[in-house]
Write a protein that holds these residues in place. Sequence first.
Motif, mmCIF file in Angstrom:
data_model
loop_
_atom_site.group_PDB
_atom_site.id
_atom_site.type_symbol
_atom_site.label_atom_id
_atom_site.label_comp_id
_atom_site.label_asym_id
_atom_site.label_seq_id
_atom_site.Cartn_x
_atom_site.Cartn_y
_atom_site.Cartn_z
ATOM 1 N N VAL A 91 1.696 -11.405 10.839
ATOM 2 C CA VAL A 91 2.769 -10.329 11.072
ATOM 3 C C VAL A 91 3.490 -10.639 9.715
ATOM 4 C CG1 VAL A 91 4.443 -12.105 12.252
ATOM 5 C CG2 VAL A 91 4.503 -9.656 12.895
ATOM 6 N N THR A 92 3.840 -11.718 9.054
ATOM 7 C CA THR A 92 4.502 -11.788 7.788
ATOM 8 C C THR A 92 3.728 -10.808 6.885
ATOM 9 O OG1 THR A 92 5.390 -13.950 8.272
ATOM 10 C CG2 THR A 92 5.241 -13.493 5.857
ATOM 11 N N GLU A 93 2.382 -10.994 6.614
ATOM 12 C CA GLU A 93 1.714 -9.940 5.941
ATOM 13 C C GLU A 93 1.953 -8.480 6.047
ATOM 14 O OE1 GLU A 93 0.433 -11.178 2.912
ATOM 15 O OE2 GLU A 93 1.304 -12.787 3.530
ATOM 16 N N ARG A 94 2.028 -8.082 7.516
ATOM 17 C CA ARG A 94 2.248 -6.807 7.846
ATOM 18 C C ARG A 94 3.481 -6.304 7.540
ATOM 19 N NH1 ARG A 94 -2.527 -5.850 8.546
ATOM 20 N NH2 ARG A 94 -3.843 -7.064 10.147
ATOM 21 N N PHE A 95 4.684 -7.137 7.784
ATOM 22 C CA PHE A 95 5.983 -6.840 7.122
ATOM 23 C C PHE A 95 5.829 -6.688 5.620
ATOM 24 C CE2 PHE A 95 7.675 -8.657 11.405
ATOM 25 C CZ PHE A 95 8.362 -7.721 11.701
ATOM 26 N N LYS A 96 5.111 -7.614 4.957
ATOM 27 C CA LYS A 96 5.298 -7.501 3.386
ATOM 28 C C LYS A 96 4.727 -6.143 3.053
ATOM 29 C CE LYS A 96 5.318 -12.434 2.349
ATOM 30 N NZ LYS A 96 4.541 -13.532 1.764
ATOM 31 N N ALA A 97 3.578 -5.924 3.684
ATOM 32 C CA ALA A 97 2.799 -4.547 3.392
ATOM 33 C C ALA A 97 3.671 -3.376 3.414
ATOM 34 C CB ALA A 97 1.463 -4.294 4.214
ATOM 35 N N TYR A 98 4.682 -3.447 4.634
ATOM 36 C CA TYR A 98 5.310 -2.162 4.987
ATOM 37 C C TYR A 98 6.480 -2.210 3.827
ATOM 38 C CZ TYR A 98 3.126 -0.650 9.325
ATOM 39 O OH TYR A 98 1.967 -0.394 9.789
ATOM 40 N N LYS A 99 7.170 -3.387 3.562
ATOM 41 C CA LYS A 99 8.188 -3.471 2.352
ATOM 42 C C LYS A 99 7.396 -3.021 1.164
ATOM 43 C CE LYS A 99 10.969 -6.801 0.017
ATOM 44 N NZ LYS A 99 10.604 -6.673 -1.325
ATOM 45 N N LYS A 100 6.503 -3.243 0.886
ATOM 46 C CA LYS A 100 5.698 -2.798 -0.469
ATOM 47 C C LYS A 100 5.393 -1.465 -0.491
ATOM 48 C CE LYS A 100 1.670 -3.703 -3.654
ATOM 49 N NZ LYS A 100 0.655 -4.539 -3.928
ATOM 50 N N LEU A 101 5.122 -0.859 0.653
ATOM 51 C CA LEU A 101 4.753 0.685 0.640
ATOM 52 C C LEU A 101 5.786 1.526 0.657
ATOM 53 C CD1 LEU A 101 2.404 2.745 1.577
ATOM 54 C CD2 LEU A 101 3.373 2.439 4.147
ATOM 55 N N GLY A 102 7.175 1.056 1.342
ATOM 56 C CA GLY A 102 8.273 1.647 1.114
ATOM 57 C C GLY A 102 8.764 1.574 -0.414
ATOM 58 N N GLU A 103 8.717 0.444 -1.047
ATOM 59 C CA GLU A 103 8.990 0.167 -2.352
ATOM 60 C C GLU A 103 8.428 1.337 -3.458
ATOM 61 O OE1 GLU A 103 10.539 -4.188 -2.216
ATOM 62 O OE2 GLU A 103 8.706 -3.968 -2.942
ATOM 63 N N ARG A 104 7.045 1.381 -2.908
ATOM 64 C CA ARG A 104 6.108 2.202 -3.944
ATOM 65 C C ARG A 104 6.467 3.506 -3.731
ATOM 66 N NH1 ARG A 104 0.444 0.896 -2.488
ATOM 67 N NH2 ARG A 104 -0.078 2.531 -4.446
ATOM 68 N N ALA A 105 6.888 4.230 -2.471
ATOM 69 C CA ALA A 105 7.504 5.338 -2.221
ATOM 70 C C ALA A 105 8.539 5.710 -2.785
ATOM 71 C CB ALA A 105 7.421 5.583 -0.738
ATOM 72 N N ILE A 106 9.668 4.722 -2.742
ATOM 73 C CA ILE A 106 10.931 4.919 -3.387
ATOM 74 C C ILE A 106 11.104 4.967 -4.712
ATOM 75 C CG2 ILE A 106 13.252 3.756 -3.727
ATOM 76 C CD1 ILE A 106 12.830 2.614 -0.878
ATOM 77 N N ALA A 107 9.954 4.227 -5.520
ATOM 78 C CA ALA A 107 9.861 4.323 -6.810
ATOM 79 C C ALA A 107 9.278 5.809 -7.369
ATOM 80 C CB ALA A 107 8.960 3.363 -7.335
ATOM 81 N N GLN A 108 8.876 6.484 -6.598
ATOM 82 C CA GLN A 108 8.436 7.982 -6.990
ATOM 83 C C GLN A 108 9.307 8.930 -6.743
ATOM 84 O OE1 GLN A 108 4.351 8.957 -6.334
ATOM 85 N NE2 GLN A 108 3.951 6.870 -5.294
ATOM 86 N N VAL A 109 10.631 8.551 -6.476
ATOM 87 C CA VAL A 109 11.739 9.834 -6.040
ATOM 88 C C VAL A 109 12.758 9.651 -7.060
ATOM 89 C CG1 VAL A 109 13.626 10.361 -4.471
ATOM 90 C CG2 VAL A 109 11.246 9.355 -3.840
ATOM 91 N N TYR A 110 13.191 10.610 -7.714
ATOM 92 C CA TYR A 110 14.248 10.841 -8.652
ATOM 93 C C TYR A 110 15.614 10.397 -8.031
ATOM 94 C CZ TYR A 110 14.530 15.379 -6.429
ATOM 95 O OH TYR A 110 14.522 16.286 -5.440
ATOM 96 N N ASP A 111 16.471 9.656 -8.812
ATOM 97 C CA ASP A 111 17.616 9.176 -8.224
ATOM 98 C C ASP A 111 18.489 10.033 -7.135
ATOM 99 O OD1 ASP A 111 17.289 7.070 -9.632
ATOM 100 O OD2 ASP A 111 18.901 7.077 -11.013
ATOM 101 N N SER A 112 18.856 11.387 -7.539
ATOM 102 C CA SER A 112 19.432 12.402 -6.425
ATOM 103 C C SER A 112 18.375 12.638 -5.390
ATOM 104 C CB SER A 112 19.863 13.623 -7.432
ATOM 105 O OG SER A 112 18.800 14.158 -7.636
#
Length: 170
Positions: A13-34
């Motif tokens: 479950v810790t690995e699953r949470f880490k995977a969702y955290k990373k998924l969110g971070e990789r998505a957020i990184a592709q978005v311009y600030d505004s």
Amino acid sequence: MPDDIGALYLRDVTERFKAYKKLGERAIAQVYDSGLTWQFDPESNSIATLVKHLAGNMRSRWVGFLTSDGEKPDRNRDAEFELAPGLTRAELLDWWDDGWARLFEALDALRSEDLTRTVIIRGAPHSAIEAINIQLAHYAYHVGQIVQVARHLAGPAWKSLSVPKRKPEA
């Protein structure tokens, strides 16, 4: 592999949470600030709103996970869906990191024997396993929303977060 099913569950479950955290971070990184505060419509959540809500939920659920109600009296859930003007990417990522840090700190402290303990959320009893699984599903749901908004905003510049679709052969 651990012989203890509880230890195996906690590791997984810790690995699953880490995977969702990373998924969110990789998505957020592709978005311009505004774009972080952009909404499909006035009733939709922006990435920033989703992050603020996740962070508030994580703080409430994971601080005192085994010893206090997961809905803390000082939590203002409705305020999690309101953003002050001028929010920066750095502030947003601070919320994100703080929430996840609280989650991982609580998970790291758990032992197999804790998984059958009773955890209270909004006055309702759950086994610790149930409470963890409820949160895993909740966070997966909202990270999926973050990915969807990010993909929309990135348009053709989107870099797949999983197996990309096949491109037509030339």
